[in-house]
Design a protein around this motif. Sequence first.
Motif, PDB file in Angstrom:
ATOM      1  N   GLU A  39       0.834  -1.207   0.000  1.00  0.00           N
ATOM      2  CA  GLU A  39       0.000   0.000   0.000  1.00  0.00           C
ATOM      3  C   GLU A  39       0.875   1.266   0.000  1.00  0.00           C
ATOM      4  O   GLU A  39       1.828   1.360   0.765  1.00  0.00           O
ATOM      5  CB  GLU A  39      -0.915   0.002   1.229  1.00  0.00           C
ATOM      6  CG  GLU A  39      -1.839   1.205   1.267  1.00  0.00           C
ATOM      7  CD  GLU A  39      -2.831   1.181   2.421  1.00  0.00           C
ATOM      8  OE1 GLU A  39      -2.857   0.195   3.179  1.00  0.00           O
ATOM      9  OE2 GLU A  39      -3.577   2.163   2.562  1.00  0.00           O
ATOM     10  N   GLN A  43       2.625   6.199  -4.388  1.00  0.00           N
ATOM     11  CA  GLN A  43       3.096   7.480  -3.846  1.00  0.00           C
ATOM     12  C   GLN A  43       4.615   7.479  -3.716  1.00  0.00           C
ATOM     13  O   GLN A  43       5.275   8.474  -3.993  1.00  0.00           O
ATOM     14  CB  GLN A  43       2.459   7.749  -2.489  1.00  0.00           C
ATOM     15  CG  GLN A  43       1.001   8.208  -2.608  1.00  0.00           C
ATOM     16  CD  GLN A  43       0.456   8.679  -1.288  1.00  0.00           C
ATOM     17  OE1 GLN A  43       0.514   7.952  -0.305  1.00  0.00           O
ATOM     18  NE2 GLN A  43      -0.088   9.882  -1.244  1.00  0.00           N
ATOM     19  N   PHE A  69      -1.158  -4.876  -1.583  1.00  0.00           N
ATOM     20  CA  PHE A  69      -2.339  -4.009  -1.442  1.00  0.00           C
ATOM     21  C   PHE A  69      -2.229  -2.698  -2.240  1.00  0.00           C
ATOM     22  O   PHE A  69      -3.229  -2.019  -2.452  1.00  0.00           O
ATOM     23  CB  PHE A  69      -2.627  -3.697   0.028  1.00  0.00           C
ATOM     24  CG  PHE A  69      -3.331  -4.806   0.773  1.00  0.00           C
ATOM     25  CD1 PHE A  69      -3.947  -5.857   0.121  1.00  0.00           C
ATOM     26  CD2 PHE A  69      -3.375  -4.782   2.173  1.00  0.00           C
ATOM     27  CE1 PHE A  69      -4.602  -6.870   0.815  1.00  0.00           C
ATOM     28  CE2 PHE A  69      -4.028  -5.785   2.878  1.00  0.00           C
ATOM     29  CZ  PHE A  69      -4.641  -6.832   2.205  1.00  0.00           C
ATOM     30  N   ALA A 105     -16.210  -3.952 -10.181  1.00  0.00           N
ATOM     31  CA  ALA A 105     -17.039  -3.170  -9.253  1.00  0.00           C
ATOM     32  C   ALA A 105     -17.070  -1.694  -9.627  1.00  0.00           C
ATOM     33  O   ALA A 105     -18.050  -1.001  -9.368  1.00  0.00           O
ATOM     34  CB  ALA A 105     -16.519  -3.330  -7.825  1.00  0.00           C
ATOM     35  N   SER A 106     -15.988  -1.223 -10.241  1.00  0.00           N
ATOM     36  CA  SER A 106     -15.957   0.192 -10.629  1.00  0.00           C
ATOM     37  C   SER A 106     -16.298   0.371 -12.110  1.00  0.00           C
ATOM     38  O   SER A 106     -16.164   1.462 -12.651  1.00  0.00           O
ATOM     39  CB  SER A 106     -14.580   0.789 -10.339  1.00  0.00           C
ATOM     40  OG  SER A 106     -13.577   0.078 -11.036  1.00  0.00           O
TER      41      SER A 106
ATOM     42  N   GLY B  38      -9.553   5.929   1.137  1.00  0.00           N
ATOM     43  CA  GLY B  38      -8.636   5.839  -0.002  1.00  0.00           C
ATOM     44  C   GLY B  38      -7.300   5.225   0.394  1.00  0.00           C
ATOM     45  O   GLY B  38      -6.986   5.103   1.583  1.00  0.00           O
ATOM     46  N   GLU B  39      -6.528   4.852  -0.619  1.00  0.00           N
ATOM     47  CA  GLU B  39      -5.210   4.252  -0.360  1.00  0.00           C
ATOM     48  C   GLU B  39      -4.364   5.165   0.533  1.00  0.00           C
ATOM     49  O   GLU B  39      -4.290   6.376   0.307  1.00  0.00           O
ATOM     50  CB  GLU B  39      -4.479   4.011  -1.689  1.00  0.00           C
ATOM     51  CG  GLU B  39      -3.126   3.348  -1.493  1.00  0.00           C
ATOM     52  CD  GLU B  39      -2.420   3.012  -2.811  1.00  0.00           C
ATOM     53  OE1 GLU B  39      -3.002   3.240  -3.888  1.00  0.00           O
ATOM     54  OE2 GLU B  39      -1.282   2.512  -2.735  1.00  0.00           O
ATOM     55  N   GLY B  40      -3.741   4.583   1.536  1.00  0.00           N
ATOM     56  CA  GLY B  40      -2.888   5.363   2.445  1.00  0.00           C
ATOM     57  C   GLY B  40      -3.644   5.928   3.634  1.00  0.00           C
ATOM     58  O   GLY B  40      -3.052   6.593   4.487  1.00  0.00           O
ATOM     59  N   LEU B  63     -17.729   2.402  -5.162  1.00  0.00           N
ATOM     60  CA  LEU B  63     -16.590   1.520  -5.436  1.00  0.00           C
ATOM     61  C   LEU B  63     -15.645   2.027  -6.522  1.00  0.00           C
ATOM     62  O   LEU B  63     -15.021   1.234  -7.220  1.00  0.00           O
ATOM     63  CB  LEU B  63     -17.086   0.090  -5.714  1.00  0.00           C
ATOM     64  CG  LEU B  63     -17.783  -0.553  -4.507  1.00  0.00           C
ATOM     65  CD1 LEU B  63     -18.172  -1.991  -4.812  1.00  0.00           C
ATOM     66  CD2 LEU B  63     -16.924  -0.489  -3.248  1.00  0.00           C
ATOM     67  N   HIS B  64     -15.503   3.327  -6.638  1.00  0.00           N
ATOM     68  CA  HIS B  64     -14.339   3.835  -7.357  1.00  0.00           C
ATOM     69  C   HIS B  64     -13.169   3.780  -6.373  1.00  0.00           C
ATOM     70  O   HIS B  64     -13.300   4.154  -5.200  1.00  0.00           O
ATOM     71  CB  HIS B  64     -14.581   5.259  -7.867  1.00  0.00           C
ATOM     72  CG  HIS B  64     -15.432   5.307  -9.101  1.00  0.00           C
ATOM     73  ND1 HIS B  64     -16.262   6.358  -9.414  1.00  0.00           N
ATOM     74  CD2 HIS B  64     -15.575   4.396 -10.110  1.00  0.00           C
ATOM     75  CE1 HIS B  64     -16.870   6.114 -10.565  1.00  0.00           C
ATOM     76  NE2 HIS B  64     -16.478   4.916 -11.003  1.00  0.00           N
ATOM     77  N   TYR B  68     -11.962   3.645  -1.687  1.00  0.00           N
ATOM     78  CA  TYR B  68     -11.933   2.463  -0.818  1.00  0.00           C
ATOM     79  C   TYR B  68     -10.672   1.612  -0.909  1.00  0.00           C
ATOM     80  O   TYR B  68     -10.563   0.621  -0.173  1.00  0.00           O
ATOM     81  CB  TYR B  68     -13.172   1.597  -1.065  1.00  0.00           C
ATOM     82  CG  TYR B  68     -13.030   0.631  -2.216  1.00  0.00           C
ATOM     83  CD1 TYR B  68     -12.603  -0.683  -1.989  1.00  0.00           C
ATOM     84  CD2 TYR B  68     -13.296   1.009  -3.519  1.00  0.00           C
ATOM     85  CE1 TYR B  68     -12.456  -1.579  -3.039  1.00  0.00           C
ATOM     86  CE2 TYR B  68     -13.152   0.137  -4.568  1.00  0.00           C
ATOM     87  CZ  TYR B  68     -12.740  -1.158  -4.328  1.00  0.00           C
ATOM     88  OH  TYR B  68     -12.589  -2.036  -5.374  1.00  0.00           O
ATOM     89  N   PHE B  69      -9.703   1.945  -1.743  1.00  0.00           N
ATOM     90  CA  PHE B  69      -8.535   1.066  -1.885  1.00  0.00           C
ATOM     91  C   PHE B  69      -7.712   0.955  -0.598  1.00  0.00           C
ATOM     92  O   PHE B  69      -6.879   0.056  -0.474  1.00  0.00           O
ATOM     93  CB  PHE B  69      -7.643   1.522  -3.044  1.00  0.00           C
ATOM     94  CG  PHE B  69      -8.131   1.124  -4.415  1.00  0.00           C
ATOM     95  CD1 PHE B  69      -9.096   0.149  -4.586  1.00  0.00           C
ATOM     96  CD2 PHE B  69      -7.598   1.730  -5.547  1.00  0.00           C
ATOM     97  CE1 PHE B  69      -9.543  -0.211  -5.854  1.00  0.00           C
ATOM     98  CE2 PHE B  69      -8.018   1.362  -6.822  1.00  0.00           C
ATOM     99  CZ  PHE B  69      -8.997   0.402  -6.976  1.00  0.00           C
ATOM    100  N   GLY B  70      -7.921   1.839   0.348  1.00  0.00           N
ATOM    101  CA  GLY B  70      -7.210   1.720   1.626  1.00  0.00           C
ATOM    102  C   GLY B  70      -7.929   0.857   2.648  1.00  0.00           C
ATOM    103  O   GLY B  70      -7.394   0.580   3.729  1.00  0.00           O
ATOM    104  N   ILE B  72      -8.931  -2.449   2.688  1.00  0.00           N
ATOM    105  CA  ILE B  72      -8.447  -3.796   2.992  1.00  0.00           C
ATOM    106  C   ILE B  72      -7.171  -3.724   3.841  1.00  0.00           C
ATOM    107  O   ILE B  72      -6.969  -4.556   4.736  1.00  0.00           O
ATOM    108  CB  ILE B  72      -8.253  -4.629   1.698  1.00  0.00           C
ATOM    109  CG1 ILE B  72      -7.912  -6.083   2.029  1.00  0.00           C
ATOM    110  CG2 ILE B  72      -7.194  -4.015   0.780  1.00  0.00           C
ATOM    111  CD1 ILE B  72      -9.048  -6.856   2.679  1.00  0.00           C
ATOM    112  N   GLY B  73      -6.361  -2.720   3.611  1.00  0.00           N
ATOM    113  CA  GLY B  73      -5.155  -2.548   4.427  1.00  0.00           C
ATOM    114  C   GLY B  73      -5.505  -2.220   5.872  1.00  0.00           C
ATOM    115  O   GLY B  73      -4.862  -2.715   6.805  1.00  0.00           O
TER     116      GLY B  73
END
Lengths: 313, 313
Positions: A39, A43, A69, A105-106, B38-40, B63-64, B68-70, B72-73
């Motif tokens: 993750e 960045q 991730f 999903a997106s 979001g991620e991070g 689900l863009h 939500y990409f953060g 699962i982390g």
Amino acid sequence: MAYKLLILGAASATPTSTQYTTSQLLTMREQLFLIDCGEGCQQQLRRNRAKMSRIHHIFISHLHGDHYFGLIGLISSFHLQRRTKTLHVYGPPALENIIQVQLKASKTWLSYPLEFHPTQADKVEHILDGEKVDVYSIPLVHGIASTGFKFVEKPSLRKLNVEAVEKYGVEESDRRNLQLGQDWVSSQGETIPNTALTQDPIPPLSYAFCSDTQYSEAVIPAVSGVDLLYHESTFTKRERSLAEITKHSTAGDAAQIAAQANVRTLVLGHYSSRYKTRDVHLREAREYFPEVIAGTENLCIHVDHDSIHAVQE
Amino acid sequence: MAYKLLILGAASATPTSTQYTTSQLLTMREQLFLIDCGEGCQQQLRRNRAKMSRIHHIFISHLHGDHYFGLIGLISSFHLQRRTKTLHVYGPPALENIIQVQLKASKTWLSYPLEFHPTQADKVEHILDGEKVDVYSIPLVHGIASTGFKFVEKPSLRKLNVEAVEKYGVEESDRRNLQLGQDWVSSQGETIPNTALTQDPIPPLSYAFCSDTQYSEAVIPAVSGVDLLYHESTFTKRERSLAEITKHSTAGDAAQIAAQANVRTLVLGHYSSRYKTRDVHLREAREYFPEVIAGTENLCIHVDHDSIHAVQE
């Protein structure tokens, strides 16, 4: 030719406020190979001004989240940047569905082809036969299927022995075949063996990445003699029993593999967050092997035939 | 009571080297509500020293990946921290499978119960009837199903009119019922109406979060009168046609919703990376509505009945 390895993340399990989980960017023969993708990887790539559009190959060692991730975010960002070139992703078979359910999903239809190449952790496999670099997957021993990766430069062309080439009067148009290793036949029909006209090329450089694994001597043949070996070193020997339970390695384990595999330099990483410095890891590793670098975020390791040195970016 | 909203990420689409995609942490009535992830996000929570173990409710708008990409982390880190308390996740139905396939791939059996609550984007729903806070989902209009969320404090107890309570000789044991709004019957059998003994409580405070959406007046009844309204403002009016194609809003759109919904203050966010400052967004929004805050990473907005002010953390 020289290559460089940029450590994007060296923490295990979870990112902290300043540390990132496993990701590395290898630049070998002007190609960029991303290895694992924790993750925040994208960045870290941006902060290090990496040429993201030049990443065409991503290798995921296993499906613990601290190693992948960040992948879906990177795949998504490539799409938003309107990438068109094929992206090759290598990883455990279940990764393909994980990517696809999230794209679905997106309602995202990627702007570029994504080719997924499933790895398997039973035996060494030649997974990429590139123009300039070969890549192999290496079985590791962990709680779930896990592979390392080895990157080997393709052999260079043989070097012309300029004196001999001129003495025999080899035409310009025949010289490429000499570099490829062929013998040469003169206009008089005389065959001159290649070794009389050329010298051995610079030997290929190599890098091996041993992701999450317990101490396993089975890995040694596959990483034998590499110039740089990354081997996870989650723990120090005080946490030996924890290393065994979680199927991770200590810094001493990593160094013993490096010593037995006769590599040039070892780089450590995947540190448990319980350690505040890398001092004990380095000290314990050096009991078995002298040339050790503590991998840390934004450290770039430059490898050529003469030297291996690390620069903090 | 006062509440506070910490902006963890205000960028749209992809994180940059310094910016994060949508995440917000709402602290209302001493409860922590995480809104989008979001991620991070988990790194941002750590940097802001948020009490992660006190987050029991996470709300995902759609689900863009930049929303939500953060997640699962964060779910994974809670597990590694040996969390035991139930985590409630609210989001579109497909999110449940996305979480589960990733847990399955790593053979993770979470250390805590994860209760998934599917949202739907057809009508306003009362999705959390909490002890201290009610939460509603609000349909938005976007390329895929997307909901906003409204957080409303439960009404406080009525305030005792101390003078009247003493005059009538209300026993200590009866006073709680007065606070709950009941009339009081004296020992002589006389009924005294509640309004003679109490005053109206402090009105509940509320926050509404309107995630990715095009301009839609349909949202106004659901967010009417909230103290603070977040409304996405991806673009400025120069990119009006792009806003329409991508079903996003301009800063002016957000401000028109705020004005018609008669909210106290509007906070902007989800900026396209093409804008280097928030100046144009603020100027365009203020053409329609005076009280506007530009949401940015690590900005904390404090809301009480007297004032709304923002502090950069």
